[in-house]
Design a protein around this motif. Structure first.
Motif, short mmCIF file in Angstrom:
data_model
loop_
_atom_site.label_atom_id
_atom_site.label_comp_id
_atom_site.label_asym_id
_atom_site.label_seq_id
_atom_site.Cartn_x
_atom_site.Cartn_y
_atom_site.Cartn_z
N PHE A 240 0.82 -1.21 0.00
CA PHE A 240 0.00 0.00 0.00
C PHE A 240 0.86 1.26 0.00
O PHE A 240 0.65 2.18 -0.79
N GLY A 241 1.84 1.31 0.89
CA GLY A 241 2.69 2.50 0.96
C GLY A 241 3.48 2.73 -0.31
O GLY A 241 3.62 3.87 -0.77
N THR A 242 3.99 1.65 -0.90
CA THR A 242 4.75 1.78 -2.14
C THR A 242 3.85 2.23 -3.29
O THR A 242 4.27 3.03 -4.14
N ALA A 243 2.63 1.71 -3.34
CA ALA A 243 1.70 2.12 -4.38
C ALA A 243 1.37 3.61 -4.26
O ALA A 243 1.26 4.32 -5.27
N PHE A 244 1.24 4.09 -3.03
CA PHE A 244 0.98 5.52 -2.83
C PHE A 244 2.19 6.34 -3.28
O PHE A 244 2.03 7.39 -3.92
N MET A 245 3.39 5.87 -2.96
CA MET A 245 4.61 6.57 -3.40
C MET A 245 4.69 6.60 -4.92
O MET A 245 5.10 7.61 -5.52
N LEU A 246 4.30 5.51 -5.57
CA LEU A 246 4.33 5.44 -7.03
C LEU A 246 3.40 6.48 -7.64
O LEU A 246 3.76 7.16 -8.61
#
Length: 584
Positions: free
Chosen positions: A466-472
């Motif tokens: 989830f956090g990585t997807a938001f960063m992307l």
């Protein structure tokens, strides 16, 4: 029996929570905090405008609100329902025990409330209670709100279950991987038609209908029953009783209808999908001539293409694209617009179309590129024994993950350009510009995939934490804004120099500095247009290709060092070559 199953589910839930790493708890707390803040703002807004909401307006808000409940639960709850019905790890054990299938189904049904339905319930019941407290509603209002909202959620969840239980009997076992794709497409169409229902049933726009207090639906529509029950209970009138009872009866009917398909749709469907996913394809006849060897980068890209081509679920990432164009176009026509309204001067339609396409590229390119890393979850050991460097793997994954969305969106752009009558120079300029800029988005997505990959066999298209997807999402649009600065400066006509100068003089701070920068560039452009054009193109190439190369090399280095892929579900196979499964 039901109590024993519920206790077992509770133990599974508690053990799952206890086994979570500490960082997951922090993520849960952050999401709860964000949800609580949004709920507070929403409730505060309701408290502020509650005095201006008349009975007729409140009825319209309730009717459309319940429609949104049904739509969101069907659309967002379908993957969760599918997981509970056919992908839960405890089904292998439960189906071998002397437990009636309907009991297992009812437990899974109750389990489905913890998720999207629960969030929707809280998101609706709190503002409705706040509104009731503001208007000093009758004491009947609060239990009626609870029961009506629960009934609407039961109806929505039952529809989601019916989608699964009916479609599993239609889709062949050999197409088990395509089951979720078919279901997502059909549910998306169904939800879109639901949302368009008020516009199709009335000649006036939806906001105007709600604010004017006109009914959105006829009285025989169940959504009207639910809103009338709450409206009647607000004043303590017994008029709420009939629509309230009818809403409860409808919820019972939907739940009963869902339960009648348990034996054939649940157990048989689970067996069908389990067998379908395990079937082996027949080996084709061996080719007489030897296969041609490709360069490593080309071979890695072809391997990715074959993996995408043979599993329709891989294409689910492009499903919102279909809804965006097809249903957006249908909605435009249904609202009274015509094809002639879309045409206009090329100086206007071309930049707007480029902006829309770049927004879509930023949405899809990074996601497609990041998926190439998590796709290796079960086959990482193959890459480790091949004579390939991280650089070969990274560039091989980059070119194919960039090419697929580029080809799809370029075909769409050509069709749109022909319809709008763009000249050849605009076609070429737009395609070349996006080809260069979008490579950077793909490289950023692939790098983030190397640091936040996740693999869930039941939901293979969701391959980022989830956090990585938001960063992307943030990184893609920030990069897009920076990379397009030279291109935008080339598009601004020199005639805007006076306007930029005026803004620079009238506005302070960041926007004033931006206006001053634009004014300076336009002065240079007026003095030497050819040189500024060449400099702008070179700067855009340096930014885009530089970012692409930098993040691809960072991905290659990360691949050489080893990548951890979070496995959402346990796998039965043993780690290969002594390595932890899901890492390379």
């Amino acid at each position: 029996m039901m109590s024993a199953l519920l206790k077992n589910q509770w133990k599974i839930f508690m053990n799952t929570m206890k086994s979570q790493p500490g960082k997951n708890y922090f993520g849960y707390l952050a999401m709860i905090a964000v949800f609580a803040i949004l709920l507070y703002w929403f409730s505060a807004g309701i408290w502020t405008i509650a005095d201006a909401v008349t009975e007729q307006v409140f009825a319209g808000i309730l009717s459309y609100g319940f429609l949104l409940v049904i739509g969101f639960i069907i659309l967002l709850g379908l993957p969760q329902v599918f997981k509970h019905l056919y992908s839960a790890t405890d089904l292998n054990l439960l189906f071998t025990m002397p437990i009636p299938t309907r009991y297992i189904f009812w437990v899974k049904y109750l389990q489905s409330f913890v998720g999207v339905p629960l969030l929707v319930f809280v998101l609706y019941v709190v503002p409705l209670f706040v509104y009731g407290a503001f208007i000093d509603a009758n004491v009947l209002y609060y239990p009626v709100v609870l029961l009506v909202l629960l009934s609407v959620i039961v109806i929505s969840l039952s529809i989601a279950y019916l989608f699964n239980l009916l479609l599993v009997q239609i889709v062949p076992a050999s197409k088990a991987n395509e089951f979720m794709t078919v279901m997502s497409v059909l549910s998306g169409i169904f939800v879109y038609l639901l949302f368009m229902l008020p516009n199709l049933a009335n000649d006036r726009p939806l906001p105007e209908m709600i604010l004017s207090g006109l009914p959105l639906f006829p009285e025989w529509v169940p959504l009207t029953w639910a809103s009338e029950a709450i409206i009647g209970a607000r004043f303590g009138s017994m008029d709420f009783l009939l629509p309230f009872i009818m809403t409860l009866i409808l919820a019972v009917i939907f739940f009963t209808l869902t339960s009648t398909l348990v034996e054939r749709g649940f157990r048989t469907g689970w067996v069908k999908l389990s067998e379908g996913s395990g079937k082996k394809r027949k080996k084709g006849a061996a080719k007489k001539s030897g296969s041609k060897l490709n360069a490593p980068i080309i071979a890695v890209g072809k391997k990715e293409w074959y993996a995408i081509k043979r599993d329709m679920r891989e294409w689910l990432v492009f499903l919102p694209l279909i809804f965006f164009f097809v249903f957006g176009f249908i909605g435009f026509l249904s609202s009274g617009g015509g094809l002639s309204d879309l045409r206009g001067p090329n100086e206007v339609t071309w930049p707007i179309t480029q902006a829309i396409l770049l927004f879509i590229y930023a949405m899809f390119n990074g996601q497609v590129a990041s998926s190439t890393i998590a796709r290796e979850a079960k086959s990482v050991w193959i890459l480790r024994i091949l004579p390939l460097s991280g650089k070969d793997i990274a560039f091989g994954k980059l070119w194919i993950s960039w090419l697929i969305p580029f080809v799809i969106l370029t075909v769409i752009e050509v069709a749109v350009g022909i319809f709008l009558g763009w000249p050849l120079i605009q076609f070429v300029t737009g395609i070349v510009m996006k080809a260069v800029v979008t490579a950077g988005i793909s490289s950023i997505g692939m790098w983030l995939g190397t640091i936040g990959a996740k693999y869930n066999p039941a939901n293979p298209q969701n391959r980022l934490k989830f956090g990585t997807a938001f960063m992307l999402m943030i990184a893609s649009y920030v990069y897009l804004l920076v990379a397009l600065i030279p291109f935008v400066m080339l598009l601004i006509p020199v005639e805007a120099i006076d306007f930029a100068q005026q803004l620079n003089q009238d506005i302070d701070g960041f926007f004033g500095s931006a206006a001053g920068f634009i004014y300076t560039v336009l002065n240079w452009k007026a003095a030497s247009p050819v040189m500024i054009t060449v400099a702008g193109i070179l700067l855009m190439l340096i930014i885009s290709l530089g970012v692409s190369y930098l993040f691809t090399m960072m991905s290659a280095r990360k691949i050489d060092q080893g990548i951890e892929i979070e496995m959402v579900q346990d796998v039965k196979s043993k780690p290969a070559l002594g390595r932890k499964h899901g890492s390379f």
